[in-house]
Design an enzyme around this catalytic site. Sequence first.
Site, PDB file in Angstrom:
ATOM      1  N   LYS A   1       0.864  -1.183   0.000  1.00 42.90           N
ATOM      2  CA  LYS A   1       0.000   0.000   0.000  1.00 42.90           C
ATOM      3  C   LYS A   1       0.898   1.229   0.000  1.00 42.90           C
ATOM      4  CE  LYS A   1      -3.579   2.460   2.498  1.00 42.90           C
ATOM      5  NZ  LYS A   1      -4.533   2.447   3.607  1.00 42.90           N
TER       6      LYS A   1
ATOM      7  N   LYS B   1      -2.080  -1.605  -3.914  1.00 42.39           N
ATOM      8  CA  LYS B   1      -2.950  -0.436  -3.845  1.00 42.39           C
ATOM      9  C   LYS B   1      -2.125   0.835  -3.910  1.00 42.39           C
ATOM     10  CE  LYS B   1      -5.967   1.705  -0.507  1.00 42.39           C
ATOM     11  NZ  LYS B   1      -6.499   1.643   0.818  1.00 42.39           N
TER      12      LYS B   1
HETATM   13  C1  PBG Z   1      -7.419   3.508   5.433  1.00 43.49           C
HETATM   14  C2  PBG Z   1      -7.647   3.399   3.979  1.00 43.49           C
HETATM   15  C3  PBG Z   1      -7.417   4.356   2.964  1.00 43.49           C
HETATM   16  C4  PBG Z   1      -7.939   3.807   1.782  1.00 43.49           C
HETATM   17  C5  PBG Z   1      -8.420   2.535   2.107  1.00 43.49           C
HETATM   18  N1  PBG Z   1      -8.204   2.288   3.456  1.00 43.49           N
HETATM   19  C6  PBG Z   1      -6.919   5.722   3.022  1.00 43.49           C
HETATM   20  C7  PBG Z   1      -5.550   6.038   3.388  1.00 43.49           C
HETATM   21  O1  PBG Z   1      -4.710   5.177   3.635  1.00 43.49           O
HETATM   22  O2  PBG Z   1      -5.291   7.236   3.484  1.00 43.49           O
HETATM   23  C8  PBG Z   1      -7.980   4.501   0.461  1.00 43.49           C
HETATM   24  C9  PBG Z   1      -8.994   3.975  -0.497  1.00 43.49           C
HETATM   25  C10 PBG Z   1      -9.312   4.852  -1.655  1.00 43.49           C
HETATM   26  O3  PBG Z   1      -8.688   5.894  -1.903  1.00 43.49           O
HETATM   27  O4  PBG Z   1     -10.241   4.486  -2.377  1.00 43.49           O
HETATM   28  N2  PBG Z   1      -6.141   3.417   5.880  1.00 43.49           N
END
Ligand code: PBG
Length: 324
Positions: free
Chosen positions: A196, A249
């Site tokens: 991520k 992601k």
């Molecule tokens: C929570 C989380 C995030 C997303 C999914 N889970 C945001 C982040 O890490 O700031 C982003 C999903 C999206 O942008 O569609 N940690």
Amino acid sequence: MSTFPVTRLRRFRRTAALRSLVRETTLDPAELVLPLFVCPGEDVERPLEGLPGIAQRSVERIREAAAAAHADGVGAVILFGIPEEKDDEGSGAWDEDGIVQRALRALREASPGLVLITDVCLCEYTSHGHCGVVTDGEIDNDASLELLARTAVSHVEAGADVVAPSDMMDGRVGAIRAALDDAGRETTPILAYSAKYASAFYGPFREAAGSTPSFGDRRSYQMDPPNVREALRECELDLAEGADAITVKPALPYLDVIRAARERFDAPLFAYNVSGEYAMVKAAAAGGWLDERQAALEALTAIKRAGADAIVTYWAHDVATWLR
Ligand code: PBG
């Protein structure tokens, strides 16, 4: 190898039927996961400006949205909660009567065959908006693990089929696995957000989930976008700690990472087509500059072609109806 005029690659492109016959990659709504934002209140459906077509919904409305998506063939939903109150630790995340837990109980009853995934993170529940506990101005890795594990267990007790930790703390998959096993939940899979990245493409989500950090950014725990070998190490560690599936992601700017993970690992591979990827297409379509349906199907097909088995996408329900 023979060349033109013996070989003519256009022969199999001539009609729709011929093209279908040799198509290498297809989309199936059963492999799509629809994100849902659940908020307190009754009969609430609050559209999100940055995510056209997506809304924050109260439990009853979530139940309807999930049942409708399921009826159209969507395989799973992933739940995000907008709690009534936030605090330093994010205690709303593991509250037995928390917003996600309430939604889970309602969904479990209404849609028994739908796979219920939960995002396990503290950022929607902490007053500072970070994904872990803050100690002396830094995100405290080890102090966050127990809270994340508690959150995962409470989701499963409320009816979650799969838990998906998205916080990016080191060691959280192992901590969650141990806690689930202790709670007698050894059959519940963990879908780790392994690679991520600290991405600008989460912009619209932070509005949707009310989780913008009040200071700093997430670069001390989410991955640095230029790195791909590091992504493979993240996947490898998560699998070693007991992850049952891994996630890359965002998706579109990271197709090379999806491909690299596919080639290296045999575990199920998810990709998250994030809010900014969706919002860009929506905005261009609203301007009349591209066709939303074609662009969305092309983008999602590309994510599968790169190697993803399943995709989390805000288009999940739309795709299910488009492909009908
Ligand atoms: C929570 C989380 C995030 C997303 C999914 N889970 C945001 C982040 O890490 O700031 C982003 C999903 C999206 O942008 O569609 N940690």
